[in-house]
Design a protein around this motif. Structure first.
Motif, mmCIF file in Angstrom:
data_model
loop_
_atom_site.group_PDB
_atom_site.id
_atom_site.type_symbol
_atom_site.label_atom_id
_atom_site.label_comp_id
_atom_site.label_asym_id
_atom_site.label_seq_id
_atom_site.Cartn_x
_atom_site.Cartn_y
_atom_site.Cartn_z
ATOM 1 N N ALA A 76 0.827 -1.211 0.000
ATOM 2 C CA ALA A 76 0.000 0.000 0.000
ATOM 3 C C ALA A 76 0.862 1.263 0.000
ATOM 4 O O ALA A 76 0.492 2.282 -0.600
ATOM 5 C CB ALA A 76 -0.924 -0.002 1.209
ATOM 6 N N GLN A 77 2.029 1.204 0.635
ATOM 7 C CA GLN A 77 2.916 2.374 0.688
ATOM 8 C C GLN A 77 3.492 2.712 -0.679
ATOM 9 O O GLN A 77 3.752 3.880 -0.979
ATOM 10 C CB GLN A 77 4.094 2.109 1.633
ATOM 11 N N TYR A 78 3.699 1.678 -1.502
ATOM 12 C CA TYR A 78 4.436 1.859 -2.747
ATOM 13 C C TYR A 78 3.567 1.749 -3.996
ATOM 14 O O TYR A 78 4.079 1.886 -5.106
ATOM 15 C CB TYR A 78 5.574 0.833 -2.813
ATOM 16 N N GLU A 79 2.271 1.522 -3.811
ATOM 17 C CA GLU A 79 1.427 1.241 -4.972
ATOM 18 C C GLU A 79 1.276 2.437 -5.897
ATOM 19 O O GLU A 79 1.050 2.279 -7.095
ATOM 20 C CB GLU A 79 0.047 0.737 -4.524
ATOM 21 N N HIS A 80 1.362 3.635 -5.389
ATOM 22 C CA HIS A 80 1.174 4.820 -6.238
ATOM 23 C C HIS A 80 2.383 5.741 -6.233
ATOM 24 O O HIS A 80 2.293 6.886 -6.661
ATOM 25 C CB HIS A 80 -0.074 5.577 -5.783
ATOM 26 N N GLN A 81 3.497 5.243 -5.734
ATOM 27 C CA GLN A 81 4.732 6.028 -5.741
ATOM 28 C C GLN A 81 5.916 5.071 -5.656
ATOM 29 O O GLN A 81 5.803 4.000 -5.060
ATOM 30 C CB GLN A 81 4.769 7.003 -4.568
ATOM 31 N N SER A 82 7.015 5.452 -6.258
ATOM 32 C CA SER A 82 8.202 4.613 -6.194
ATOM 33 C C SER A 82 9.200 5.263 -5.257
ATOM 34 O O SER A 82 9.688 6.364 -5.509
ATOM 35 C CB SER A 82 8.821 4.433 -7.581
ATOM 36 N N LEU A 83 9.462 4.575 -4.157
ATOM 37 C CA LEU A 83 10.372 5.054 -3.139
ATOM 38 C C LEU A 83 11.360 3.941 -2.810
ATOM 39 O O LEU A 83 11.102 2.773 -3.083
ATOM 40 C CB LEU A 83 9.595 5.456 -1.879
ATOM 41 N N PRO A 84 12.491 4.289 -2.212
ATOM 42 C CA PRO A 84 13.495 3.256 -1.959
ATOM 43 C C PRO A 84 13.155 2.318 -0.807
ATOM 44 O O PRO A 84 12.515 2.700 0.165
ATOM 45 C CB PRO A 84 14.767 4.058 -1.656
ATOM 46 N N GLU A 139 22.053 -10.244 5.115
ATOM 47 C CA GLU A 139 22.772 -10.741 6.287
ATOM 48 C C GLU A 139 21.915 -10.610 7.542
ATOM 49 O O GLU A 139 21.840 -11.529 8.355
ATOM 50 C CB GLU A 139 24.094 -9.993 6.451
ATOM 51 N N LYS A 140 21.255 -9.460 7.705
ATOM 52 C CA LYS A 140 20.414 -9.230 8.878
ATOM 53 C C LYS A 140 18.983 -9.728 8.684
ATOM 54 O O LYS A 140 18.199 -9.777 9.633
ATOM 55 C CB LYS A 140 20.387 -7.744 9.223
ATOM 56 N N GLN A 141 18.639 -10.040 7.433
ATOM 57 C CA GLN A 141 17.291 -10.486 7.064
ATOM 58 C C GLN A 141 16.234 -9.443 7.435
ATOM 59 O O GLN A 141 15.251 -9.713 8.106
ATOM 60 C CB GLN A 141 16.972 -11.858 7.691
ATOM 61 N N THR A 142 16.488 -8.215 6.955
ATOM 62 C CA THR A 142 15.565 -7.117 7.211
ATOM 63 C C THR A 142 15.277 -6.342 5.938
ATOM 64 O O THR A 142 16.132 -6.246 5.043
ATOM 65 C CB THR A 142 16.115 -6.132 8.258
ATOM 66 N N ILE A 143 14.072 -5.787 5.890
ATOM 67 C CA ILE A 143 13.671 -4.826 4.862
ATOM 68 C C ILE A 143 13.438 -3.508 5.593
ATOM 69 O O ILE A 143 12.729 -3.472 6.599
ATOM 70 C CB ILE A 143 12.370 -5.243 4.165
ATOM 71 N N THR A 144 14.029 -2.426 5.099
ATOM 72 C CA THR A 144 13.831 -1.113 5.703
ATOM 73 C C THR A 144 13.147 -0.212 4.694
ATOM 74 O O THR A 144 13.662 -0.013 3.584
ATOM 75 C CB THR A 144 15.173 -0.489 6.135
ATOM 76 N N ASP A 145 11.975 0.320 5.059
ATOM 77 C CA ASP A 145 11.251 1.164 4.118
ATOM 78 C C ASP A 145 11.794 2.592 4.147
ATOM 79 O O ASP A 145 12.730 2.915 4.894
ATOM 80 C CB ASP A 145 9.743 1.111 4.371
ATOM 81 N N GLY A 157 10.718 5.201 5.326
ATOM 82 C CA GLY A 157 10.547 5.910 6.595
ATOM 83 C C GLY A 157 11.394 5.363 7.727
ATOM 84 O O GLY A 157 11.351 5.876 8.842
ATOM 85 N N GLY A 158 12.153 4.299 7.451
ATOM 86 C CA GLY A 158 13.029 3.725 8.466
ATOM 87 C C GLY A 158 12.444 2.542 9.214
ATOM 88 O O GLY A 158 13.123 1.950 10.061
ATOM 89 N N LYS A 159 11.220 2.158 8.884
ATOM 90 C CA LYS A 159 10.608 1.003 9.546
ATOM 91 C C LYS A 159 11.240 -0.279 9.024
ATOM 92 O O LYS A 159 11.418 -0.450 7.818
ATOM 93 C CB LYS A 159 9.106 0.976 9.293
#
Length: 199
Positions: free
Chosen positions: A131-139, A145-151, A153-155
């Motif tokens: 939902a965050q990325y459906e209408h905009q492309s952001l990094p 290694e840490k098995q994390t995704i960071t959006d 906004g830093g979440k």
């Protein structure tokens, strides 16, 4: 293959369920003998109109998604036939990471074997991210290694990955290079085998 440890790139959303490998790379393009050059045929039937011009209604043709390297896909992505050309096409298109609630098993393994990271997320977590990325492309930043995704906004979102495939990607191994790690043992075995055959 190139090692994949961390990757930061813009994300594009293809929120369609049951996207099969024939939609990812239609069968008429499977006659090529190379493993490269399939990117321009990826999602061909959705991506182009009958006259060959880009279809403005297709999600990945949106200008904001140009250059995206992370695909946020729908449930059961990569179902259908087991063609390895599907990850070849996605990789050549520019995608390095695919995030979805679920994948077809063979497609999931083929991604790892071709240096791409498929990430399964629980549906509710995936839905919130999409939902965050459906209408905009952001990094997004993916740290294997840490098995994390960071959006953007830093979440952070944690994900699971099979330890075997994790090691393969982190080191850039394919099945041939993994075998070559045992080259000394293989050579020793072959020497012993020759003596056995002479008995």
């Amino acid at each position: 293959m190139e090692p994949l440890k961390t990757h930061t790139g813009n994300a594009a959303v293809l929120n369609r369920i049951n996207v099969d490998t024939d939609q990812i790379i239609p069968k008429q393009f499977l006659k090529r003998i190379e493993r490269t050059g399939y990117g321009r045929f990826a999602f061909f039937d959705w991506r182009y109109l009958a006259d060959g011009t880009p279809n403005p209604e297709f999600e990945l043709n949106r200008p904001e998604y140009e250059g995206a390297s992370i695909l946020i896909a729908g449930e059961n992505f990569g179902c259908g036939s087991s063609r390895e050309h599907a990850p070849w096409a996605l990789d050549d298109y520019g995608f390095k990471i695919i995030i979805a609630p679920s994948f077809a098993d063979i497609f999931h393994q083929n991604c790892f074997k071709n240096g791409m990271l498929p990430i399964r997320l629980p549906y509710d977590t995936w839905k919130e991210l999409a939902a965050q990325y459906e209408h905009q492309s952001l990094p997004l930043t993916v740290d294997l290694e840490k098995q994390t995704i960071t959006d953007h906004g830093g979440k952070q979102i944690a994900f699971d990955v099979d330890p075997h495939w994790k090691e393969m990607l982190l080191n850039g191994y394919d099945e041939i290079s993994l075998t070559l790690l045992l080259e000394d043992e293989i050579e020793q075995f072959e020497k012993q085998r020759s003596s056995w055959l002479q008995i």
